[in-house]
Design a protein around this motif. Structure first.
Motif, mmCIF file in Angstrom:
data_model
loop_
_atom_site.group_PDB
_atom_site.id
_atom_site.type_symbol
_atom_site.label_atom_id
_atom_site.label_comp_id
_atom_site.label_asym_id
_atom_site.label_seq_id
_atom_site.Cartn_x
_atom_site.Cartn_y
_atom_site.Cartn_z
ATOM 1 N N ALA A 88 0.835 -1.202 0.000
ATOM 2 C CA ALA A 88 0.000 0.000 0.000
ATOM 3 C C ALA A 88 0.871 1.254 0.000
ATOM 4 C CB ALA A 88 -0.929 -0.004 1.219
ATOM 5 N N ALA A 89 1.974 1.213 0.751
ATOM 6 C CA ALA A 89 2.858 2.378 0.834
ATOM 7 C C ALA A 89 3.385 2.748 -0.551
ATOM 8 C CB ALA A 89 4.013 2.098 1.793
ATOM 9 N N LEU A 90 3.740 1.744 -1.333
ATOM 10 C CA LEU A 90 4.263 2.045 -2.675
ATOM 11 C C LEU A 90 3.178 2.659 -3.556
ATOM 12 C CD1 LEU A 90 6.783 -0.737 -3.768
ATOM 13 C CD2 LEU A 90 7.129 1.353 -2.459
ATOM 14 N N VAL A 91 1.948 2.224 -3.387
ATOM 15 C CA VAL A 91 0.863 2.815 -4.174
ATOM 16 C C VAL A 91 0.676 4.274 -3.776
ATOM 17 C CG1 VAL A 91 -1.633 2.816 -4.548
ATOM 18 C CG2 VAL A 91 -0.344 0.687 -4.699
ATOM 19 N N LEU A 92 0.607 4.544 -2.469
ATOM 20 C CA LEU A 92 0.374 5.927 -2.035
ATOM 21 C C LEU A 92 1.473 6.861 -2.505
ATOM 22 C CD1 LEU A 92 -1.988 4.814 -0.379
ATOM 23 C CD2 LEU A 92 -1.479 6.654 1.214
ATOM 24 N N LEU A 93 2.718 6.378 -2.399
ATOM 25 C CA LEU A 93 3.830 7.245 -2.785
ATOM 26 C C LEU A 93 3.895 7.448 -4.297
ATOM 27 C CD1 LEU A 93 6.499 6.020 -0.231
ATOM 28 C CD2 LEU A 93 5.513 8.315 -0.371
ATOM 29 N N ALA A 94 3.183 6.619 -5.029
ATOM 30 C CA ALA A 94 3.178 6.772 -6.491
ATOM 31 C C ALA A 94 2.003 7.602 -6.988
ATOM 32 C CB ALA A 94 3.161 5.395 -7.152
ATOM 33 N N LEU A 95 1.050 7.898 -6.117
ATOM 34 C CA LEU A 95 -0.124 8.661 -6.554
ATOM 35 C C LEU A 95 0.206 10.151 -6.641
ATOM 36 C CD1 LEU A 95 -2.878 6.892 -4.406
ATOM 37 C CD2 LEU A 95 -2.697 6.862 -6.903
ATOM 38 N N PRO A 96 -0.443 10.861 -7.550
ATOM 39 C CA PRO A 96 -0.185 12.296 -7.632
ATOM 40 C C PRO A 96 -0.765 13.016 -6.416
ATOM 41 C CG PRO A 96 -1.839 11.614 -9.260
ATOM 42 C CD PRO A 96 -1.382 10.377 -8.558
ATOM 43 N N GLY A 97 0.020 13.879 -5.824
ATOM 44 C CA GLY A 97 -0.462 14.622 -4.663
ATOM 45 C C GLY A 97 0.526 14.560 -3.531
ATOM 46 N N SER A 98 0.008 14.832 -2.339
ATOM 47 C CA SER A 98 0.826 14.878 -1.139
ATOM 48 C C SER A 98 0.518 13.648 -0.288
ATOM 49 C CB SER A 98 0.477 16.160 -0.384
ATOM 50 O OG SER A 98 1.000 16.129 0.914
ATOM 51 N N GLN A 99 1.457 13.276 0.581
ATOM 52 C CA GLN A 99 1.184 12.133 1.431
ATOM 53 C C GLN A 99 1.635 12.360 2.860
ATOM 54 O OE1 GLN A 99 2.935 8.244 0.720
ATOM 55 N NE2 GLN A 99 1.902 7.658 2.611
ATOM 56 N N TYR A 100 0.838 11.875 3.798
ATOM 57 C CA TYR A 100 1.188 11.950 5.214
ATOM 58 C C TYR A 100 1.471 10.560 5.741
ATOM 59 C CZ TYR A 100 0.569 16.894 5.737
ATOM 60 O OH TYR A 100 0.770 18.247 5.638
ATOM 61 N N LEU A 101 2.676 10.420 6.319
ATOM 62 C CA LEU A 101 3.103 9.166 6.938
ATOM 63 C C LEU A 101 3.014 9.367 8.441
ATOM 64 C CD1 LEU A 101 6.535 8.273 5.275
ATOM 65 C CD2 LEU A 101 4.568 6.758 5.393
ATOM 66 N N TYR A 102 2.546 8.371 9.140
ATOM 67 C CA TYR A 102 2.456 8.489 10.593
ATOM 68 C C TYR A 102 3.634 7.757 11.230
ATOM 69 C CZ TYR A 102 0.735 7.776 15.366
ATOM 70 O OH TYR A 102 0.620 7.745 16.730
ATOM 71 N N GLN A 103 4.214 8.349 12.237
ATOM 72 C CA GLN A 103 5.424 7.774 12.829
ATOM 73 C C GLN A 103 5.227 6.291 13.158
ATOM 74 O OE1 GLN A 103 6.050 10.280 16.310
ATOM 75 N NE2 GLN A 103 5.370 8.657 17.663
ATOM 76 N N GLY A 104 6.221 5.486 12.798
ATOM 77 C CA GLY A 104 6.130 4.047 13.014
ATOM 78 C C GLY A 104 5.644 3.310 11.788
ATOM 79 N N GLU A 105 4.973 4.050 10.894
ATOM 80 C CA GLU A 105 4.521 3.430 9.645
ATOM 81 C C GLU A 105 5.733 2.978 8.837
ATOM 82 O OE1 GLU A 105 1.939 6.165 7.610
ATOM 83 O OE2 GLU A 105 1.086 4.610 6.314
ATOM 84 N N GLU A 106 6.806 3.804 8.898
ATOM 85 C CA GLU A 106 8.001 3.458 8.137
ATOM 86 C C GLU A 106 8.711 2.248 8.731
ATOM 87 O OE1 GLU A 106 7.925 5.580 10.527
ATOM 88 O OE2 GLU A 106 9.870 6.226 11.285
ATOM 89 N N LEU A 107 8.316 1.855 9.940
ATOM 90 C CA LEU A 107 8.921 0.677 10.575
ATOM 91 C C LEU A 107 8.027 -0.555 10.421
ATOM 92 C CD1 LEU A 107 10.107 2.343 13.937
ATOM 93 C CD2 LEU A 107 11.387 2.093 11.793
ATOM 94 N N GLY A 108 6.847 -0.374 9.857
ATOM 95 C CA GLY A 108 5.906 -1.498 9.727
ATOM 96 C C GLY A 108 5.316 -1.910 11.056
ATOM 97 N N LEU A 109 5.211 -0.971 11.987
ATOM 98 C CA LEU A 109 4.682 -1.299 13.310
ATOM 99 C C LEU A 109 3.217 -1.711 13.244
ATOM 100 C CD1 LEU A 109 5.888 1.401 15.887
ATOM 101 C CD2 LEU A 109 6.550 -1.012 15.775
ATOM 102 N N PRO A 110 2.872 -2.809 13.899
ATOM 103 C CA PRO A 110 1.451 -3.120 14.057
ATOM 104 C C PRO A 110 0.885 -2.370 15.267
ATOM 105 C CG PRO A 110 2.837 -5.056 14.537
ATOM 106 C CD PRO A 110 3.735 -3.854 14.460
ATOM 107 N N GLU A 111 -0.428 -2.390 15.388
ATOM 108 C CA GLU A 111 -1.103 -1.832 16.555
ATOM 109 C C GLU A 111 -0.712 -2.657 17.793
ATOM 110 O OE1 GLU A 111 -3.119 0.698 15.990
ATOM 111 O OE2 GLU A 111 -4.223 0.910 17.852
ATOM 112 N N VAL A 112 -0.546 -1.984 18.921
ATOM 113 C CA VAL A 112 -0.379 -2.727 20.176
ATOM 114 C C VAL A 112 -1.770 -2.891 20.757
ATOM 115 C CG1 VAL A 112 0.759 -2.807 22.430
ATOM 116 C CG2 VAL A 112 1.883 -1.669 20.509
ATOM 117 N N SER A 113 -2.393 -4.023 20.462
ATOM 118 C CA SER A 113 -3.821 -4.121 20.808
ATOM 119 C C SER A 113 -4.068 -4.723 22.177
ATOM 120 C CB SER A 113 -4.576 -4.889 19.727
ATOM 121 O OG SER A 113 -3.768 -5.858 19.151
ATOM 122 N N ASP A 114 -2.992 -5.188 22.854
ATOM 123 C CA ASP A 114 -3.219 -5.839 24.153
ATOM 124 C C ASP A 114 -2.674 -5.007 25.309
ATOM 125 O OD1 ASP A 114 -0.613 -6.104 23.436
ATOM 126 O OD2 ASP A 114 -0.455 -8.255 23.841
#
Lengths: 562, 470
Positions: A377-403
């Motif tokens: 998905a990241a490669l698709v977003l970065l290839a789309l025309p426009g601006s993009q917002y990345l949220y910290q940890g996204e670049e690390l592939g962090l999952p949610e800490v759900s527990d």
């Protein structure tokens, strides 16, 4: 919005195609050892962001605040909360960021302020009918003794949107509107003092070198003047997305433009409205320069859903001439790895806002699958025309800490619904910089425990573990951002769908570059002669496997043919 | 679409090329601002009201004239009208009835979707008068008649190719190309930037509505048609009379705001084939329905189907695609939100893939499925909850203990329909939480009373379905 650069060539402002990294300051890096991230910590880690290749950062609110809603309860709009630093530290941060070519955006919270804000304290002290109360939405209650809320509106965090005060004489008194926590009082945006306050706030920070603002609940602010009961179903159009709010955005746009052409400032709206068409209204040429396109974030992992969403963006927002601001993550939604990795969804209890099911879904998660998909998905977003917002940890592939344990939970959304809404703490856990416990490099040695507990498995996602590993999600982002900068085709406006099987998203950009994502099913044969520039997982024998995206350089043919 | 979906590498390459060519010519992004409350829009809205009045509970039937009878003519088809009236379908959608191109023709008779004259009638089928007679007979019996319009490409020997070569997309060598990214070599790609071409297409669309009182169009390959052409066409037709518009498309859902009433539920179709093959389950059906209900503009809905001319000819018969689940999936297409489609011969258990470019007659010997489809049409019409768009109720899913159990209800006014299906090839027992939907119903297919409990245990055979109505 184009303007002439000194050489007379018309070009787009930087923010139209910028990749901006969202810093959830509290969880980014802690320099002073109190277990809470701060401005000095951020400054010490700016090289991580410069090396990542982003164009700027957006800081969640760092103003003085009781921190009930982690800074979205602002007590002073022109200061810095001591837990994060001070104005001098802030100035240093801006200077350090600018030296690295990073723009700095702040977070404007205009819908409400903390009940600790001096204006609200004055309003409480001044009593019913006072001019001080006019700056907020104070009303007498219903019922014989005013014991019932003035209307039936609901808070976004659950429960009624009204809180009753105790008057200066000790008697139970009026109610004030709070669409979020009871410590966050909604402003009366029909009052000139409120309008003037935010004019000053914008100028204060712009004059300090800030390059723009993300605007919190930009679809809020103005309410129906009579505050009547809401008898409809779904989206409360008496409390949100009022036509009058657009005038405020026009006003702020004028302030922003008053700094042009020397400064290229932006405003990015957080606008939650039911349709993309309604969103586009905020992006008319004289209104907000940008607003997040959340529609894509809400789509299931399916090619048709994604293609449809991207088409909506171009059709509705493209028609306004505004740039599209893509995002798949923020401090308010479950992390993409988790959303895309849910193999067995769980029903949320009845009464939870249906939107929560889309942005904070629960269920059994396959994090390997989720990370594979999030990378694609990241490669698709970065290839789309426009601006993009990345949220910290996204670049690390962090999952949610759900527990997270119950006692560690802090999100008022979780607390006010008794956990029915999974809440937002799980995407706010402090970042892992190194593999070493106790804080994975978040805090200096011998510091207090991080404000939210980090799970042991954070070690393998640490920045230090991913750097230099070509297969890591961090290196994928670094490579993608580097390529994106170097290839004009990725930052231009050109976009065209390419013919592909129904499970495959395939589009060409300017020049000779293209992007494809296979959402599942059979592997997709890449066009002959296409050179793979980057892929989110290995491409074998010219075939794109499931849940994989690729950037391609297409062979330019000199002779046409049918 | 008009021909096989299988793509060769050469075709993909050609696609790429032409696409890049187009990109250079016409950067995407701004397709013109939507018009505000113009008189045309007002007219559209008023017209929609009239169209809704007759389409609100409609079932659509796709007619393949060539294969329908031994003669393959309009006249011979007309003899089936009484039976189709009994079947209960409302809209007859005729696949293109125009003369077929000869140049680069595929097969002996060619594809309907290679149109040589938008105002002519395929001599295979008869004359224009014959068509007029058929339309009249159909209308006398209360049917609405829709035609199939193919705007994106024409036959190579359409007179426009010689007279107006600039109406077509050309490569760098000035040669007209076939549609990029396809193997549709029997047709020439139009140039959408040419205003005269657009006007000529719209004239042709207007012609059949004006002269033959056609009630609407199914528009071919809308994915390749610029949005503003759909707008232009709809406006032009609205000036003549209210029409029903069906888009052969799934992703451009924004077109359902104004320009089309319905589009294709391919996602559902593919999910159903996967379910039948054991590769997907009830949750995947739900994912589709949730997406559709969240995404489609108010009033818009999909056409649901278990077959159509493309799926039958190129992917397989319903028996091949669904096996034992064939009936279950048909029920699903009638019970979920959307307008159900029956394709020529489905009511006669169409048991082979019809040739697309050759004569290949449907056998009407065994009409054993006719009763089943009649029941489905009656189910739809007799229960307001199942009507189309905002005239029906949304699907609300009911939790079930077995992941292969699909349970949902739809409600409109006093009417409620509950559907419980075992979407697996093995018997199952599953507890469905009906909650507020609990109560007394009629089991529609069993014709018996049924009491649904708030927590109801269902013992279901492989692919068994229960439809409860009240």
């Amino acid at each position: 919005m184009e303007h002439s650069a000194p050489d007379g060539v018309t070009r787009s402002p930087w923010w139209r195609t910028a990749v901006v990294y969202q810093v959830y300051l509290r969880s980014f890096a802690d320099a002073d050892g109190d277990g809470i991230g701060d401005l000095a910590g951020l400054r010490s880690r700016l090289d991580h962001l410069a090396d990542l290749g982003v164009d700027g950062i957006w800081l969640n609110p760092c103003y003085p605040s009781p921190q009930v809603d982690h800074g979205y309860d602002v007590a002073d709009y022109t200061g810095i909360d001591p837990v994060y630093g001070d104005l001098a530290e802030f100035d240093e941060l801006v200077a350090a960021a600018h030296r690295r070519g990073l723009a700095v955006l702040m977070d404007l919270v205009p819908n409400h302020c903390s009940t600790e804000h001096p204006w609200f304290r004055e309003a409480l002290a001044a009593g019913p009918g006072s001019a001080e109360r006019e700056r907020f939405l104070f009303r007498d209650g219903k019922g014989e003794r005013g014991e019932l809320p003035p209307n039936n509106w609901q808070s976004c965090f659950g429960g009624p949107a009204w809180t009753r005060v105790t008057e200066p004489d000790g008697s139970p008194g009026q109610w004030y509107l709070n669409f979020f926590d009871s410590t966050q009082a909604d402003f009366n945006w029909r009052h000139p003092d409120v309008v003037a306050l935010f004019d000053e706030v914008l100028r204060f920070w712009f004059d300090r070198g800030v390059d723009g603002f993300r605007i919190d609940v930009a679809h809020g602010l103005v309410k129906h003047p009579a505050l009547p009961d809401w008898h409809g179903t779904g989206y409360n159009t008496l409390g949100w997305d009022r036509p009058e709010v657009h005038e405020i955005h026009r006003r702020w746009r004028r302030i922003t433009e008053s700094y042009a052409p020397e400064r290229e400032l932006t405003l990015v709206g957080e606008v939650w409205v039911p349709t993309v068409e309604a969103l586009a209204a905020y992006l008319r040429p004289d209104e907000l320069p940008q607003a997040f396109f959340f529609d894509l974030l809400e789509q299931p992992w399916h090619a048709v859903a994604w293609r449809g969403s991207i088409d909506r963006a171009f059709t509705e927002i493209g028609a306004t001439g505004a740039t599209i601001t893509w995002t798949l993550a923020s401090h308010d939604v479950h992390r993409a790895v988790t959303r895309y990795g849910i193999v067995r969804p769980e029903e949320l209890p009845e009464g939870v806002d249906p939107n929560v099911e889309r942005i904070r879904p629960k269920g059994d998660v396959d994090t390997v699958l989720g990370e594979r998909r999030a990378r694609a998905a990241a490669l698709v977003l970065l290839a789309l025309p426009g601006s993009q917002y990345l949220y910290q940890g996204e670049e690390l592939g962090l999952p949610e800490v759900s527990d997270l344990p119950e006692h560690a939970r802090q999100d008022p959304g979780w607390i006010r619904t008794g956990g029915a809404d999974p809440g937002r703490d799980g995407c706010r856990v402090p970042l892992p910089w190194t593999a070493e416990a106790p804080s994975f490099g978040f805090s200096p040695p011998a510091a207090a425990e991080p404000w939210l507990p980090q799970p042991e498995w954070f070690a393998k996602y640490a920045v230090s573990e991913q750097l230099g590993d070509a297969n890591s999600t961090l290196e994928l982002h670094r490579a993608a951002l580097r390529l994106r900068r170097g290839i004009p085709g990725f930052t231009g406006d050109e976009f065209r769908w390419m013919d592909a099987p129904r499970d495959v998203l395939f589009f060409a950009r300017g020049g000779d570059v293209a992007c494809a994502l296979n959402f599942g099913g059979e592997s997709f044969p890449l066009p002959p002669g296409a050179e793979v520039l980057l892929s989110s997982a290995p491409v074998r024998e010219g075939h794109l496997p499931a849940d994989t995206a690729v950037w391609l350089r297409m062979e330019m043919m000199t002779k046409g043919g049918g | 679409m008009m021909s096989t979906r299988r793509r060769s590498i050469a075709a993909a390459l050609a696609a790429l090329l032409a696409t890049l060519l187009v990109m250079l010519l016409a950067p995407a992004g701004s397709l013109g601002a939507p018009d505000s409350d113009s008189p045309a829009l007002e007219r559209s809205r008023a017209n929609d009201h009239q169209v809704r009045a007759w389409s609100k509970d409609a079932v659509i039937y796709e007619v393949n004239v060539r294969q329908y009878t031994e003669e393959g003519t309009f006249e011979a088809f007309a003899e089936h009208l009484p039976r189709l009236e009994e079947l209960g379908v409302d809209i007859l959608w005729f696949m293109p009835i125009h003369p077929i191109g000869e140049e680069n023709r595929k097969g002996t008779l060619g594809s309907y979707y290679s149109v040589r004259d938008y105002r002519g009638v395929n001599p295979e089928f008869g004359t224009k008068e014959d068509f007029g007679d058929l339309v009249e007979q159909a209308k006398d019996r209360g049917f609405k008649v829709m035609m199939d319009f193919v705007p994106n490409h024409t036959a190579w020997d359409h007179p426009w190719v010689a007279e107006n070569p600039d109406w077509y997309m050309q490569d760098e060598a000035g040669e007209i190309v076939h549609p990029p990214g396809t193997d549709w070599t029997d047709v020439a790609q139009v140039d959408w930037d040419n205003r005269e071409l657009r006007a000529a297409l719209i004239d042709a669309m207007r012609y059949w509505v004006r002269e033959f009182d056609i009630d609407g169009y199914r528009v071919d390959f809308v994915g390749g048609v610029p949005d503003d052409f759909s707008r232009q066409a709809r406006k032009a037709l609205d000036r003549i009379k209210p029409v029903f518009m069906l888009a052969e498309d799934e992703q451009k859902t924004h077109l359902l705001k104004r320009d089309y009433h319905a589009n294709y539920a391919w996602w559902l179709f593919h999910t159903m084939t996967q379910v039948a093959g054991g590769e997907a389950s009830a949750g995947d059906v739900r994912e589709y329905v949730d997406w559709m209900q969240d995404t489609y503009p108010k009033g818009g809905y999909p056409m649901t189907f278990t077959s159509n001319h493309d799926e039958n000819s190129w992917n397989g018969t319903t028996r091949e695609l669904f096996g034992e689940a064939e009936h279950t999936m048909a029920v699903l297409t009638f019970a979920l939100p959307g307008m159900p489609l029956i394709y020529s011969g489905q009511e006669a258990g169409l048991d082979h893939r019809l040739e697309f470019f050759e004569k290949d007659e449907i056998s009407w010997d065994d009409l054993s499925m006719q009763d089943f489809y009649e029941q489905l049409v009656d189910l739809k019409k007799g229960n307001e909850a199942l009507w189309n768009g905002i005239d029906g109720g949304p699907a609300e899913f009911l939790p079930a203990s077995d992941p292969d159990t699909l349970a949902f209800q739809r409600e409109k006014g006093d009417n409620r329909v509950v559907v419980v299906m075992n979407l697996s090839g093995e018997a199952s027992s599953s507890t469905v939480r009906a909650a507020d939907a609990a109560g007394y119903y009629e089991d529609y297919f069993a014709g018996e009373p049924f009491q649904l409990g708030a927590e109801h245990s269902f013992e279901l055979d492989a692919w068994e379905y229960r439809v409860l109505v009240r």
